[in-house]
Design an enzyme around this catalytic site. Structure first.
Site, PDB file in Angstrom:
ATOM      1  N   GLY A  31      34.586  35.380  46.592  1.00  0.00           N
ATOM      2  CA  GLY A  31      34.537  34.232  46.114  1.00  0.00           C
ATOM      3  C   GLY A  31      35.719  33.295  46.724  1.00  0.00           C
ATOM      4  O   GLY A  31      36.655  33.962  47.276  1.00  0.00           O
ATOM      5  N   GLN A  49      41.591  26.559  47.826  1.00  0.00           N
ATOM      6  CA  GLN A  49      42.112  27.638  48.910  1.00  0.00           C
ATOM      7  C   GLN A  49      41.886  27.410  50.455  1.00  0.00           C
ATOM      8  O   GLN A  49      42.542  28.093  51.193  1.00  0.00           O
ATOM      9  CB  GLN A  49      41.225  29.040  48.557  1.00  0.00           C
ATOM     10  CG  GLN A  49      41.749  29.341  47.214  1.00  0.00           C
ATOM     11  CD  GLN A  49      40.884  30.833  46.848  1.00  0.00           C
ATOM     12  OE1 GLN A  49      39.616  30.621  46.407  1.00  0.00           O
ATOM     13  NE2 GLN A  49      41.596  31.854  47.107  1.00  0.00           N
ATOM     14  N   CYS A 108      42.995  38.701  44.866  1.00  0.00           N
ATOM     15  CA  CYS A 108      42.832  37.094  45.556  1.00  0.00           C
ATOM     16  C   CYS A 108      43.264  36.774  46.940  1.00  0.00           C
ATOM     17  O   CYS A 108      44.526  37.171  47.244  1.00  0.00           O
ATOM     18  CB  CYS A 108      43.643  36.038  44.625  1.00  0.00           C
ATOM     19  SG  CYS A 108      43.300  34.513  44.943  1.00  0.00           S
ATOM     20  N   LEU A 109      42.389  36.266  47.454  1.00  0.00           N
ATOM     21  CA  LEU A 109      42.760  35.666  49.087  1.00  0.00           C
ATOM     22  C   LEU A 109      43.870  34.895  49.119  1.00  0.00           C
ATOM     23  O   LEU A 109      44.645  34.967  50.246  1.00  0.00           O
ATOM     24  CB  LEU A 109      41.313  34.989  49.693  1.00  0.00           C
ATOM     25  CG  LEU A 109      40.139  36.046  49.655  1.00  0.00           C
ATOM     26  CD1 LEU A 109      39.013  35.046  50.415  1.00  0.00           C
ATOM     27  CD2 LEU A 109      40.397  37.252  50.571  1.00  0.00           C
ATOM     28  N   HIS A 144      37.329  33.307  37.747  1.00  0.00           N
ATOM     29  CA  HIS A 144      38.541  33.313  38.760  1.00  0.00           C
ATOM     30  C   HIS A 144      38.405  32.125  39.588  1.00  0.00           C
ATOM     31  O   HIS A 144      39.542  31.578  39.729  1.00  0.00           O
ATOM     32  CB  HIS A 144      38.388  34.850  39.528  1.00  0.00           C
ATOM     33  CG  HIS A 144      39.498  34.807  40.657  1.00  0.00           C
ATOM     34  ND1 HIS A 144      40.364  35.774  40.633  1.00  0.00           N
ATOM     35  CD2 HIS A 144      39.708  34.204  41.681  1.00  0.00           C
ATOM     36  CE1 HIS A 144      41.189  35.652  41.611  1.00  0.00           C
ATOM     37  NE2 HIS A 144      40.571  34.756  42.573  1.00  0.00           N
ATOM     38  N   GLU A 145      37.288  31.890  40.136  1.00  0.00           N
ATOM     39  CA  GLU A 145      37.311  30.538  41.150  1.00  0.00           C
ATOM     40  C   GLU A 145      37.383  29.276  40.341  1.00  0.00           C
ATOM     41  O   GLU A 145      38.031  28.266  40.778  1.00  0.00           O
ATOM     42  CB  GLU A 145      35.970  30.579  41.946  1.00  0.00           C
ATOM     43  CG  GLU A 145      35.610  31.871  42.728  1.00  0.00           C
ATOM     44  CD  GLU A 145      36.745  32.220  43.622  1.00  0.00           C
ATOM     45  OE1 GLU A 145      37.781  31.201  44.026  1.00  0.00           O
ATOM     46  OE2 GLU A 145      37.086  33.250  43.859  1.00  0.00           O
ATOM     47  N   HIS A 163      41.021  28.597  40.090  1.00  0.00           N
ATOM     48  CA  HIS A 163      41.584  28.018  41.086  1.00  0.00           C
ATOM     49  C   HIS A 163      41.424  26.425  41.190  1.00  0.00           C
ATOM     50  O   HIS A 163      42.484  25.679  41.419  1.00  0.00           O
ATOM     51  CB  HIS A 163      41.094  28.517  42.487  1.00  0.00           C
ATOM     52  CG  HIS A 163      41.599  29.470  43.037  1.00  0.00           C
ATOM     53  ND1 HIS A 163      42.891  29.960  43.487  1.00  0.00           N
ATOM     54  CD2 HIS A 163      41.242  30.887  43.240  1.00  0.00           C
ATOM     55  CE1 HIS A 163      43.088  31.055  43.735  1.00  0.00           C
ATOM     56  NE2 HIS A 163      41.885  31.911  43.774  1.00  0.00           N
TER      57      HIS A 163
END
Length: 172
Positions: A45, A50, A94-95, A136-137, A140
């Site tokens: 995702g 991000q 997480c990226l 999660h997204e 963000h």
């Protein structure tokens, strides 16, 4: 086009993203770029903040992590969770917070309302990994990161580790 992923502690990640007013070619390009970036970095995702775009846009593809391919790439604009049920615990990464993992408790099932890449209103029932990825997204989009759920000591240790890597010339 692969975009640069912004990493913690960049303040862009702390902004609450703005709603998309119209799903147009610019948004579709952003969605396509985000999918390419997500795959290039091995994620399931990615949220627009991000990649330094403060809009309520996310992409998800959990099929690479699941044995049964059923969702494909989800391109999601202005997501809203309208219902929640149950609880599940999952170790998340997480990226934007590289080299950090934490067990998180999330809703096991959520109902998601959103616009697709053509501006069509949709609803999706999300369970297990998809539910986790959606939550999660959306975090963000609200300026929240998984590291926020760690103790202050663990956060400090992570930041020191990142600073050390930067001094050694290792970038993320």
């Amino acid at each position: 086009m692969i975009r640069k992923i912004i990493t913690h502690p960049n303040p862009i990640l702390r902004k609450v993203a703005k709603p998309v007013l119209e799903v147009d070619d610019e948004i579709r390009t952003l969605l396509a770029d985000m999918v390419e970036t997500m795959y290039a970095d091995g994620g399931v995702g990615l949220a627009a903040p991000q990649v330094a775009v403060s809009l309520r846009v996310i992409v998800i593809d959990i099929d690479s992590e699941a044995s049964e391919k059923k969702y494909g790439v989800l391109k999601i604009v202005n997501p809203e969770i309208t219902d929640r049920e149950g609880q599940i615990e999952w170790e998340e990464g997480c990226l934007s917070v590289p080299d950090f993992r934490i067990k998180m408790k999330r809703s096991a099932r959520v109902t998601l309302r959103y616009l697709d890449e053509n501006g069509i209103r949709k609803t999706l029932d999300c369970k297990e990994l998809l539910s986790i990825a959606v939550q999660h997204e959306i975090d963000h989009l609200d300026g929240k990161l998984i590291i926020d759920c760690a103790s202050g000591l663990k956060q400090d240790m992570y930041l020191k580790k990142i600073e050390k890597k930067k001094k050694e010339g290792i970038s993320f």
